[in-house]
Scaffold this active site. Structure first.
Site, short mmCIF file in Angstrom:
data_model
loop_
_atom_site.label_atom_id
_atom_site.label_comp_id
_atom_site.label_asym_id
_atom_site.label_seq_id
_atom_site.Cartn_x
_atom_site.Cartn_y
_atom_site.Cartn_z
N ASP A 26 0.91 -1.28 -0.03
CA ASP A 26 -0.02 -0.04 0.10
C ASP A 26 0.86 1.31 0.03
O ASP A 26 0.62 2.14 -0.74
CB ASP A 26 -1.31 -0.23 1.20
CG ASP A 26 -1.73 1.18 1.18
OD1 ASP A 26 -2.64 1.55 0.19
OD2 ASP A 26 -1.43 1.83 2.34
N GLU A 81 -1.86 -5.00 -3.91
CA GLU A 81 -1.16 -4.45 -3.18
C GLU A 81 -0.21 -5.44 -2.45
O GLU A 81 1.03 -4.74 -2.23
CB GLU A 81 -1.91 -3.66 -2.05
CG GLU A 81 -2.79 -2.27 -2.43
CD GLU A 81 -3.43 -1.77 -1.25
OE1 GLU A 81 -3.83 -0.63 -1.44
OE2 GLU A 81 -3.95 -2.32 -0.14
#
EC number: 3.1.26.3
Length: 233
Positions: free
Chosen positions: A43, A115
């Site tokens: 992320d 992610e």
């Protein structure tokens, strides 16, 4: 032939440590080593890569505009669509219950897996390789960054509307239901002194808040809710 070779070809990276990719594809419902830590890392790495590209391609943009443009590039819907396009859903490792409930189509699971893969590539090969892969996934959207328009999300627009009229800021009450791996967020939005109260329901808290804020805006007299998105920011 390793069954992950086709996926690695789509991703544009051949893993030196294949175990990293396997973990990135493993959801917490499976009961094994899962992708949550890689997702946490990915992320941040993904956000940095997109932020860096925006900074270079939009030299005149202000900080707030850059933040909104980055959010539009890395929101849950965008990542889930990209995950499906890359075929990541075909390789996800889920628990039996999550599998039966359609987990391979669940937006949050798809976005989280992407992610996690970003995090895995970063660990396996470093930032520059990771950057090359990510920008290749985005394709023409990267070239469009110089033309991207910074649209404001519903929560920001609602806050600005209230501040312009010296009204209190909105309150968002959150109720969470469901198992840890399949939670549903119900958000009620209201403003002290105004008669309206709206609800947003989604699998992520932030998107549920955006839905509630958009619906609240649509109840206001000047129709500020028209044409805005419920972007997950």
């Amino acid at each position: 032939m390793n069954h992950l070779n086709k996926l690695m070809e789509r991703l544009g990276h051949q893993f030196n440590n294949l175990e990293l990719l396997k973990i990135a594809l493993t959801h917490c419902s499976s009961g094994a080593d899962n992708n949550e830590r890689l997702e946490f890392l990915g992320d941040s790495v993904l956000g940095f890569i997109i932020a860096s590209e925006l900074y270079q391609r939009r030299p005149q943009a202000r900080e707030g505009d850059l933040s909104r443009m980055r959010a539009s590039m890395v929101n849950g819907d965008e990542l889930a669509q990209m995950s499906t396009k890359l075929g990541i859903n075909e390789y996800l490792q889920l628990g039996v219950g999550e599998q039966k409930s359609g987990g391979k189509r669940r937006r949050s699971i798809l976005a989280d897996a992407l992610e996690a893969i970003v995090g895995a590539i970063y660990i396996d090969a470093g930032l520059e390789t990771c950057r090359r892969c990510v920008l290749n996934w985005y394709g023409e959207r990267v070239d469009d960054l110089s033309k991207l328009s910074p649209k404001k999300d519903a929560k920001s627009l609602l806050q600005e509307w209230l501040q312009a009229r010296r009204l209190p800021l909105p309150t968002y009450e959150v109720k969470i239901t469901g198992e840890a791996h399949a939670q549903t967020f119900t958000v009620n939005c209201y403003v002290k002194g105004l008669p309206h109260k709206t609800e947003g329901v989604n699998t992520t808290r932030r998107r549920a808040e955006q839905i509630a804020a958009k619906r609240f805006l649509e109840l206001l007299d000047d129709g500020k809710g028209d044409g805005i998105t419920e972007r997950d920011q």
